[in-house]
Design a protein around this motif. Structure first.
Motif, mmCIF file in Angstrom:
data_model
loop_
_atom_site.group_PDB
_atom_site.id
_atom_site.type_symbol
_atom_site.label_atom_id
_atom_site.label_comp_id
_atom_site.label_asym_id
_atom_site.label_seq_id
_atom_site.Cartn_x
_atom_site.Cartn_y
_atom_site.Cartn_z
ATOM 1 N N LEU A 99 5.665 -0.468 -42.881
ATOM 2 C CA LEU A 99 6.210 1.037 -43.011
ATOM 3 C C LEU A 99 7.374 0.920 -43.795
ATOM 4 N N ALA A 100 8.257 -0.026 -43.467
ATOM 5 C CA ALA A 100 9.670 -0.216 -44.264
ATOM 6 C C ALA A 100 9.225 -0.336 -45.798
ATOM 7 N N PHE A 101 8.417 -1.434 -46.013
ATOM 8 C CA PHE A 101 7.740 -1.838 -47.171
ATOM 9 C C PHE A 101 7.261 -0.512 -48.107
ATOM 10 N N GLY A 116 2.609 6.574 -42.546
ATOM 11 C CA GLY A 116 2.065 5.821 -41.207
ATOM 12 C C GLY A 116 0.914 6.389 -40.627
ATOM 13 N N LEU A 117 0.884 7.799 -40.162
ATOM 14 C CA LEU A 117 -0.329 8.324 -39.840
ATOM 15 C C LEU A 117 -1.399 8.529 -40.678
ATOM 16 N N LEU A 118 -1.383 8.523 -41.991
ATOM 17 C CA LEU A 118 -2.534 8.230 -43.012
ATOM 18 C C LEU A 118 -2.939 6.829 -42.865
ATOM 19 N N GLY A 119 -2.178 5.757 -42.542
ATOM 20 C CA GLY A 119 -2.660 4.483 -42.520
ATOM 21 C C GLY A 119 -3.532 4.081 -41.314
ATOM 22 N N ILE A 120 -3.045 4.969 -40.185
ATOM 23 C CA ILE A 120 -3.693 4.477 -38.811
ATOM 24 C C ILE A 120 -5.225 5.555 -38.923
ATOM 25 N N ALA A 121 -4.965 6.603 -39.663
ATOM 26 C CA ALA A 121 -6.182 7.566 -39.665
ATOM 27 C C ALA A 121 -7.246 6.754 -40.492
ATOM 28 N N MET A 151 -7.532 3.523 -40.906
ATOM 29 C CA MET A 151 -7.932 2.247 -40.321
ATOM 30 C C MET A 151 -8.932 2.407 -39.347
ATOM 31 N N ILE A 152 -8.945 3.440 -38.565
ATOM 32 C CA ILE A 152 -9.781 3.839 -37.652
ATOM 33 C C ILE A 152 -11.138 3.582 -37.980
ATOM 34 N N PRO A 153 -11.946 4.167 -38.955
ATOM 35 C CA PRO A 153 -13.149 4.238 -39.367
ATOM 36 C C PRO A 153 -13.469 2.854 -40.185
ATOM 37 N N LEU A 154 -12.415 2.097 -40.889
ATOM 38 C CA LEU A 154 -12.528 1.094 -41.718
ATOM 39 C C LEU A 154 -12.543 -0.211 -41.056
ATOM 40 N N ARG A 155 -11.979 -0.010 -39.838
ATOM 41 C CA ARG A 155 -12.178 -1.243 -38.751
ATOM 42 C C ARG A 155 -13.468 -1.927 -38.530
ATOM 43 N N ARG A 156 -14.542 -1.072 -38.196
ATOM 44 C CA ARG A 156 -15.829 -1.297 -37.858
ATOM 45 C C ARG A 156 -16.542 -1.700 -39.033
ATOM 46 N N ALA A 157 -16.216 -1.224 -40.440
ATOM 47 C CA ALA A 157 -16.700 -1.602 -41.498
ATOM 48 C C ALA A 157 -16.296 -2.986 -42.120
ATOM 49 N N LEU A 158 -14.793 -2.987 -41.889
ATOM 50 C CA LEU A 158 -14.278 -4.078 -42.651
ATOM 51 C C LEU A 158 -13.981 -5.493 -41.590
ATOM 52 N N ILE A 159 -13.797 -5.091 -40.430
ATOM 53 C CA ILE A 159 -13.506 -6.115 -39.359
ATOM 54 C C ILE A 159 -14.684 -6.485 -38.730
ATOM 55 N N VAL A 160 -15.453 -5.607 -37.891
ATOM 56 C CA VAL A 160 -16.306 -5.804 -37.156
ATOM 57 C C VAL A 160 -17.645 -6.625 -37.791
ATOM 58 N N GLN A 161 -18.072 -5.567 -38.474
ATOM 59 C CA GLN A 161 -19.201 -5.913 -39.193
ATOM 60 C C GLN A 161 -19.027 -7.097 -40.516
ATOM 61 N N GLN A 162 -18.091 -7.188 -41.045
ATOM 62 C CA GLN A 162 -17.794 -8.332 -41.948
ATOM 63 C C GLN A 162 -16.937 -9.368 -41.323
#
Length: 274
Positions: free
Chosen positions: A103-105, A134-139, A141-152
């Motif tokens: 966030l600082a970066f 920060g809130l935009l990044g969290i929002a 990451m919630i849908p992208l987690r399954r697509a980019l981390i779990v499924q990939q």
């Protein structure tokens, strides 16, 4: 060739994954001490990252250093009689701390744009930009987690995240027993903090030597100069980014101060108007 590569990726993606912490395992995770430790480390690394990004235009990730510090910190607390931290608590610490650094970066690279647009950097505006970012990044990451981390999983490597996970796995176990071999790494990090603080205090606080020694050339090479900023933070960044990227940055600086600026000074001296 393309079909073979796609088939191989498909096989990797569909391979069963066995997590390091099984779902049925009950371990402390979202605890007060983990969150507080992550916030404190996030503030420290966030301040250093913001300083670096404004000073040299780049910074380094804090995930692995925070993971090592977390292991060493809770190891000391364990020796003092505190209950050992689980690997999930260490993960909370490094995630919270690295989020503060990220966030600082983000603030450091967007605030100059706000200045260019003509806005003032008051506290409310900077805080609002940081909070919304920060809130935009969290929002996102919630849908992208399954697509980019779990499924990939197994397809996308995520080298930094993988390295951080290996540090945590090497430093602790499912039985909450810390690995003493990681204590040396944490001690090295804290020793680096101490050496850097003493060096910076003697140089900038007591001014025992020049912070940026410089040689400015005179006639015959007007506009050319050589300077070197020997500081602990830049030395650490150079060590992390490696000699290749550091050499590219050095070449860019040499080109600017020894070629471009003298050329501008030389040809600009003959210009009658700006």
């Amino acid at each position: 060739m393309g079909n073979d590569f796609s088939d191989r990726l498909s096989r990797i993606a569909h391979q069963p994954h066995s997590p390091f912490v099984p779902p049925e395992t009950k371990l402390p995770e979202f605890t007060i001490r983990a969150v507080v430790s992550g916030i404190v480390l996030g503030l420290l690394f966030g301040a250093s990252s913001l300083y670096l990004v404004l000073k040299v235009g780049l910074t380094v990730s804090a995930s692995i250093p925070i993971a090592v510090i977390s292991l060493g910190l809770f190891r000391v607390l364990t020796n003092a009689g505190v209950k050992p931290a689980s690997i999930l608590e260490h993960n909370i610490v490094q995630t919270t701390g690295s989020a503060g650094e990220s966030l600082a970066f983000g603030i450091g690279v967007t605030m100059p744009a706000i200045l260019i647009l003509g806005f003032d950097l008051d506290v409310c505006r900077v805080t609002l930009v940081a909070a919304l970012g920060g809130l935009l990044g969290i929002a996102m990451m919630i849908p992208l987690r399954r697509a980019l981390i779990v499924q990939q999983h197994g397809v996308l490597k995520y080298p930094e995240g993988t390295a951080c996970a290996e540090v945590l796995k090497a430093g602790t176990s499912l039985q909450n027993k810390p690995n003493t071999s990681m204590v040396a790494g944490a001690q090295l990090v804290f020793c680096g903090f101490a050496v850097g603080f003493v060096y910076k205090f003697l140089m900038s606080g007591l001014r025992l030597w020049k912070e940026i020694p410089e040689k400015v050339f005179g006639k015959g090479f007007a506009g050319g100069s050589i300077s070197a900023e020997v500081s602990p933070e830049l030395l650490g960044v150079g060590y992390i980014i490696g000699p290749r990227i550091a050499s590219i940055m050095f070449a860019g600086g040499a080109l600017s101060y020894l070629v471009l600026i003298p050329l501008i000074r030389f040809f600009g001296g003959y210009a009658s108007t700006p």
